[in-house]
Design a protein around this motif. Sequence first.
Motif, mmCIF file in Angstrom:
data_model
loop_
_atom_site.group_PDB
_atom_site.id
_atom_site.type_symbol
_atom_site.label_atom_id
_atom_site.label_comp_id
_atom_site.label_asym_id
_atom_site.label_seq_id
_atom_site.Cartn_x
_atom_site.Cartn_y
_atom_site.Cartn_z
ATOM 1 N N GLN A 1 0.809 -1.214 0.000
ATOM 2 C CA GLN A 1 0.000 0.000 0.000
ATOM 3 C C GLN A 1 0.845 1.268 0.000
ATOM 4 O O GLN A 1 0.575 2.209 -0.761
ATOM 5 N N GLU B 1 -3.847 -5.206 -0.131
ATOM 6 C CA GLU B 1 -3.381 -3.821 0.019
ATOM 7 C C GLU B 1 -3.672 -2.969 -1.215
ATOM 8 O O GLU B 1 -3.864 -1.756 -1.101
ATOM 9 N N PHE C 1 -5.859 0.513 -0.841
ATOM 10 C CA PHE C 1 -5.447 1.816 -1.374
ATOM 11 C C PHE C 1 -6.550 2.388 -2.254
ATOM 12 O O PHE C 1 -6.920 3.565 -2.139
#
Length: 216
Positions: free
Chosen positions: A65, A152, A156
């Motif tokens: 991320q 991740e 995001f």
Amino acid sequence: MERGILAILLILGAAEVSLARSTEVGNGGDAVVCYKHIKPYVQLFDLYEGRVLRRHEVSYEFSKQADRAEAIFAKLEQLSALRAQAYRRAYAEFSKQANFLLGVHLPDVKDSNEVVLPKGCEIEQMIIQLKPQFPGDFKYIVDMTLWQRLDEVNRFAAILHEVIYSEALRYGAKDSRGVRYLNALINSKQFMSLSEEEFCTSLAAAGLPCNYQEEQ
């Protein structure tokens, strides 16, 4: 007795109005939930829709991320410097402004107007964006159960959805279609090769100006 029943009905009616106002258009991030598949998964609706409808293949070059945020915001700065700075700030503030809740079911905001879904999957409200009214209110309410099932890349993208939506609301967005389109594009393989002119065209399609304007 009749007066008592009437009073209760009025209170319930006021509560329904209050809920409706708290979840007006401009407040939702959806997840595609596929628990019935052989390999159950949860994905941000934006990324699924972008891939299926517009062939915006998700880039996994930066799967962590923090690395992903840095790479995407760096590219965005080349295309729209002021927007990149504002998005970076909003992204960094998300965790402080979000209330992550376990064991909850978030009501559907009904702003998605979805066209397609994978067979055996459902749309579930994962994040609700609200305008804080009282001290201690959070801007975002997050279904922690769904959030924990995201990788991740999707986390995001889920945060970026809310960041883009905050800007879109200032320009009268009536639903999340433009936000989802732009979010899927920014998270796609195509994004890193976009020109400033091409990005400006995409912004216009999403209902946003080429030149970012700070909120007054």
